[in-house]
Enzyme design. Structure first.
Site, mmCIF file in Angstrom:
data_model
loop_
_atom_site.group_PDB
_atom_site.id
_atom_site.type_symbol
_atom_site.label_atom_id
_atom_site.label_comp_id
_atom_site.label_asym_id
_atom_site.label_seq_id
_atom_site.Cartn_x
_atom_site.Cartn_y
_atom_site.Cartn_z
ATOM 1 N N ASN A 1 -1.166 9.984 11.793
ATOM 2 C CA ASN A 1 -2.547 9.701 11.360
ATOM 3 C C ASN A 1 -3.604 10.038 12.419
ATOM 4 O O ASN A 1 -4.796 10.094 12.111
ATOM 5 C CB ASN A 1 -2.703 8.233 10.927
ATOM 6 C CG ASN A 1 -2.077 7.937 9.584
ATOM 7 O OD1 ASN A 1 -1.680 6.812 9.303
ATOM 8 N ND2 ASN A 1 -1.970 8.946 8.717
ATOM 9 N N ASP B 1 -0.885 3.544 -0.019
ATOM 10 C CA ASP B 1 -1.501 4.874 -0.116
ATOM 11 C C ASP B 1 -2.598 4.923 -1.186
ATOM 12 O O ASP B 1 -2.499 4.238 -2.204
ATOM 13 C CB ASP B 1 -0.391 5.892 -0.452
ATOM 14 C CG ASP B 1 -0.806 7.307 -0.124
ATOM 15 O OD1 ASP B 1 -1.873 7.517 0.468
ATOM 16 O OD2 ASP B 1 -0.039 8.227 -0.479
HETATM 17 C C1 FPP Z 1 -3.396 5.688 3.077
HETATM 18 O O1 FPP Z 1 -4.515 6.023 2.305
HETATM 19 C C2 FPP Z 1 -3.682 4.565 3.934
HETATM 20 C C3 FPP Z 1 -3.721 4.589 5.294
HETATM 21 C C4 FPP Z 1 -3.513 5.788 6.117
HETATM 22 C C5 FPP Z 1 -4.002 3.405 6.060
HETATM 23 C C6 FPP Z 1 -3.568 2.108 5.453
HETATM 24 C C7 FPP Z 1 -4.470 1.107 5.998
HETATM 25 C C8 FPP Z 1 -4.996 0.042 5.357
HETATM 26 C C9 FPP Z 1 -4.618 -0.418 4.020
HETATM 27 C C10 FPP Z 1 -6.022 -0.762 6.024
HETATM 28 C C11 FPP Z 1 -5.765 -1.045 7.452
HETATM 29 C C12 FPP Z 1 -4.702 -2.043 7.671
HETATM 30 C C13 FPP Z 1 -4.804 -3.060 8.523
HETATM 31 C C14 FPP Z 1 -3.642 -3.941 8.783
HETATM 32 C C15 FPP Z 1 -6.069 -3.368 9.200
HETATM 33 P P1 FPP Z 1 -5.105 7.481 2.466
HETATM 34 O O2 FPP Z 1 -6.263 7.397 3.373
HETATM 35 O O3 FPP Z 1 -4.037 8.426 2.890
HETATM 36 O O4 FPP Z 1 -5.569 7.754 0.992
HETATM 37 P P2 FPP Z 1 -5.548 9.157 0.240
HETATM 38 O O5 FPP Z 1 -4.114 9.603 0.192
HETATM 39 O O6 FPP Z 1 -6.093 8.804 -1.097
HETATM 40 O O7 FPP Z 1 -6.425 10.081 1.011
#
Ligand code: FPP
Length: 257
Positions: free
Chosen positions: A76, A28
């Site tokens: 998501n 996250d």
């Molecule tokens: C949360 O950060 C992260 C995600 C929803 C996606 C996780 C994905 C990756 C690390 C990259 C993709 C993975 C692969 C295997 C290609 P957020 O966007 O919710 O961050 P925030 O809470 O700061 O808004």
């Protein structure tokens, strides 16, 4: 319909007699990391993929045998279309660019989640990733994609209910073990440690069943900054925890006997 086949799930095991260490990570903080730099969210996700690669390498070196990461949840899809499409693009690039290396390094890859809603080429790439790495057993990487734990539990209940209706099983004979065997995470050792980065303290519909006896470690670091040092820190905290699995310490048991 869940991604992957039962055969793939059976293959996700360590050789007999080896001790497992299963760590799950809610990666996250990508969005906030990008925002801090005045960049769009996708820049954070891109950096998140690099962090994931670093963390896989470090995990294998630090004695982790199985790692489950939350790449995309069933919730998501509510994100802006452009961000969803960029995340799918990053997944494509990850599989294309890194699958051969992961295979060479002995990593067995399994991708779990719902097939419905995913672009068809990604479903094909998932099958290919399973096929190409199925015989590997140095490290097990499970990627949760279009995954939600409640849906996974409901799907398992449906399968068992159908089997009972068809007279194949006795409802009375359903146990936590047989129920767990019907989940998409079937075949993995129990979850030992669940990490969430970015200072949030939620499970967000991730591994609800599997986390029954897991230790939780919440770290303030944003995911794109994660790597060997942060993982080592989490594993050190885990090593100091006293896991009792519902029992009492042997010392306490002796006192009360
Ligand atoms: C949360 O950060 C992260 C995600 C929803 C996606 C996780 C994905 C990756 C690390 C990259 C993709 C993975 C692969 C295997 C290609 P957020 O966007 O919710 O961050 P925030 O809470 O700061 O808004």
């Amino acid at each position: 319909m869940p991604l992957g086949s039962m055969d793939d799930r059976e293959a996700f095991r360590l050789a007999e007699g080896l001790e497992s260490l299963h760590v799950a990570i809610i990666m996250d903080g990508n969005g906030r990391w990008a925002k801090e730099r005045g960049q769009i969210r996708t820049v954070g996700h891109k950096a998140g993929v690099d962090a994931l690669k670093r963390t896989i390498t470090a995990a294998a070196e630090l004695g982790v045998t199985h790692m489950t990461v939350f790449a995309f949840s069933t919730e998501n899809w509510r994100r802006p279309e452009a961000e969803v499409s960029d995340l799918m693009g990053l997944l494509r690039a990850f599989i294309k660019a890194d699958l051969a290396r992961l295979r060479r390094e002995g990593v067995c890859v399994r991708i779990i989640g719902q097939e419905a809603g995913l672009p068809p080429d990604i479903v094909g790439m998932v099958a290919d990733a399973h096929e190409q790495t199925r015989d590997n057993s140095r490290f097990f990487l499970q990627v949760a994609l279009n995954y939600g734990a409640q849906a996974d539990i409901v799907e398992a209940a449906r399968v068992l209910a159908q089997q009972a209706r068809d007279g194949l099983i006795d409802p009375e004979a359903i146990t936590p073990e047989s129920f767990g065997a019907s989940l998409s995470t079937h075949g993995l050792p129990p979850l030992d440690l669940l990490i969430r980065t970015s200072g949030e303290h939620r499970l967000s519909n991730f591994l609800l069943w599997e986390a029954a006896y897991a230790e939780f470690v919440f770290q303030d670091i944003l995911w794109p900054d994660y790597g060997r040092e942060s993982l080592k820190q989490a594993l050190d905290i885990f090593a100091r925890r006293n896991r009792r699995f519902g029992a009492v310490d042997p010392g306490h048991a002796a006192q009360s006997a």
